[in-house]
Design a protein around this motif. Structure first.
Motif, PDB file in Angstrom:
ATOM      1  N   VAL A  49       0.839  -1.202   0.000  1.00 34.51           N
ATOM      2  CA  VAL A  49       0.000   0.000   0.000  1.00 34.51           C
ATOM      3  C   VAL A  49       0.873   1.251   0.000  1.00 34.51           C
ATOM      4  CG1 VAL A  49      -1.746   1.308   1.272  1.00 34.51           C
ATOM      5  CG2 VAL A  49      -1.939  -1.192   1.093  1.00 34.51           C
ATOM      6  N   ARG A  54      -3.543  -0.277  -4.425  1.00 38.65           N
ATOM      7  CA  ARG A  54      -4.809   0.105  -3.811  1.00 38.65           C
ATOM      8  C   ARG A  54      -5.854  -1.001  -3.897  1.00 38.65           C
ATOM      9  NH1 ARG A  54      -1.685   2.961  -2.078  1.00 38.65           N
ATOM     10  NH2 ARG A  54      -1.584   5.243  -2.052  1.00 38.65           N
ATOM     11  N   LEU A  83      -5.182   7.814   3.923  1.00 35.67           N
ATOM     12  CA  LEU A  83      -6.175   7.231   3.028  1.00 35.67           C
ATOM     13  C   LEU A  83      -7.423   6.837   3.793  1.00 35.67           C
ATOM     14  CD1 LEU A  83      -3.858   4.823   0.976  1.00 35.67           C
ATOM     15  CD2 LEU A  83      -4.602   7.118   0.333  1.00 35.67           C
ATOM     16  N   ASN A  87     -10.532   4.477  -0.405  1.00 33.46           N
ATOM     17  CA  ASN A  87      -9.348   4.493  -1.276  1.00 33.46           C
ATOM     18  C   ASN A  87      -8.744   3.108  -1.480  1.00 33.46           C
ATOM     19  OD1 ASN A  87      -8.512   7.471   0.482  1.00 33.46           O
ATOM     20  ND2 ASN A  87      -9.251   7.398  -1.633  1.00 33.46           N
ATOM     21  N   ILE A  88      -9.214   2.137  -0.715  1.00 26.22           N
ATOM     22  CA  ILE A  88      -8.667   0.773  -0.780  1.00 26.22           C
ATOM     23  C   ILE A  88      -9.768  -0.193  -1.218  1.00 26.22           C
ATOM     24  CG2 ILE A  88      -7.619  -1.114   0.526  1.00 26.22           C
ATOM     25  CD1 ILE A  88      -5.756   1.229   0.262  1.00 26.22           C
TER      26      ILE A  88
END
Length: 314
Positions: A49, A54, A83, A87-88
């Motif tokens: 990461v 992502r 984040l 965002n993931i």
């Protein structure tokens, strides 16, 4: 100066093509694969990461995955990078009893199948430190189509509840099986994740079906099963010309033919190299012509290779 209708339409068409190209490049991704990483999982996911990954793939299967380590790794990195959860992208899997270590089953093995699926999701949410899953995948076929659809109907209920955003399948190597599930599913599979190798004919028919129906085809064992290809002299020449490593060449090639590869590197330098490749593609760099893709597909051994319109000159 008068702007003619034909000029306006031409300009509008040009802008539309630019927007479509940009959207396509932004959808290009490498998913960080976390199988077999055991106690190193947390640190490796953290490093991935931090390097720019992502999208993360895992499974609720302690035999091959440390799902809790994935949760520790992504949350630590996200906190440091500022984040948010959005965002993931987290993808995990429900694994049937025959794919589990009998000493480390993450659900009640004596519960009805539908309940095992529910318990597996609860464990995944806990392990990954989240309240929803971006992509939930059926890790393989059950012993009967009746059981396949028991699992799938529970998956569909998770989407209805908003706990899972999309659902998919893995280790389905018969095109008829993929089509049968698709035709009988209320919520269609968004993902097919399979091993990309010669023994399956590189899933030519399955990948064509995925392309025609808007399904993301994800590959694993993309490097390990194709070392012969990466040692080819023409591939080496192309890598020198385009400033690619054999590994980034392979990832670029499969993405150019419409595949999303899992990338399981444990090397931080390789993580940086892979993210640099992704940035080149997202910036619009064209690495292959249609002729080059066709040539390399032949060298790899993909049977009946044909380019889809969306895959040309990427």
């Amino acid at each position: 100066m008068l702007i003619t209708k034909s000029f306006f339409l031409a300009a509008l068409t040009f802008l539309l093509h630019l927007l479509l190209a940009k959207a396509s490049s932004l959808s290009t991704s490498l998913k960080y694969g976390t199988a077999w990483k055991k106690e190193a999982t947390s640190d490796l996911v953290y490093n991935a990461v931090k390097a720019g990954f992502r999208h993360i793939d895992t499974a609720c299967q302690p035999k091959h995955y440390n799902e809790a380590g994935v949760g520790e790794g992504w949350t630590k990195a996200a906190q440091e990078l500022g984040l948010s959860r959005e965002n993931i992208s987290l993808q995990t899997k429900f694994t049937s009893l025959n794919g589990q270590d009998p000493n480390r089953i993450p659900y009640d093995k004596d519960a009805p199948l539908a309940e095992r699926v529910r318990q597996s999701l609860e464990k995944s949410l806990e392990n990954l430190q989240t309240d929803y899953i971006d992509s939930l995948v059926m890790h393989g076929m059950e012993n009967s189509w009746e059981d396949n659809f028991i699992v799938w109907r529970v998956f569909e209920s998770f989407v209805d509840e908003g706990r899972v955003r999309q659902i998919g399948i893995s280790n389905f190597y018969e095109a008829d099986a993929v089509k049968y599930l698709f035709e009988n599913a209320r919520i269609k599979p968004a993902v097919v994740q399979n091993r990309f190798y010669k023994d399956s004919g590189y899933d030519t028919e399955i990948r064509s079906f995925c392309r025609d129906n808007g399904i993301e085809y994800q590959s694993f064992w993309t490097l390990g099963a194709n070392r012969h290809f990466l040692r080819n002299a023409e591939v080496a020449d192309f890598c020198r010309e385009k400033q690619l490593t054999p590994e980034t060449f392979m990832y670029a090639f499969v993405m150019a033919i419409g595949i999303t590869p899992l990338d399981g590197t444990t090397n931080q330098d390789h993580m940086v190299e892979d993210m640099a490749l992704l940035q080149r593609l997202r910036d619009g760099e064209v690495l292959f012509t249609t002729e080059e893709l066709t040539k390399f597909a032949g060298i790899l051994g993909i049977p009946n290779f044909e380019m889809g319109e969306e895959e040309e000159e990427l």
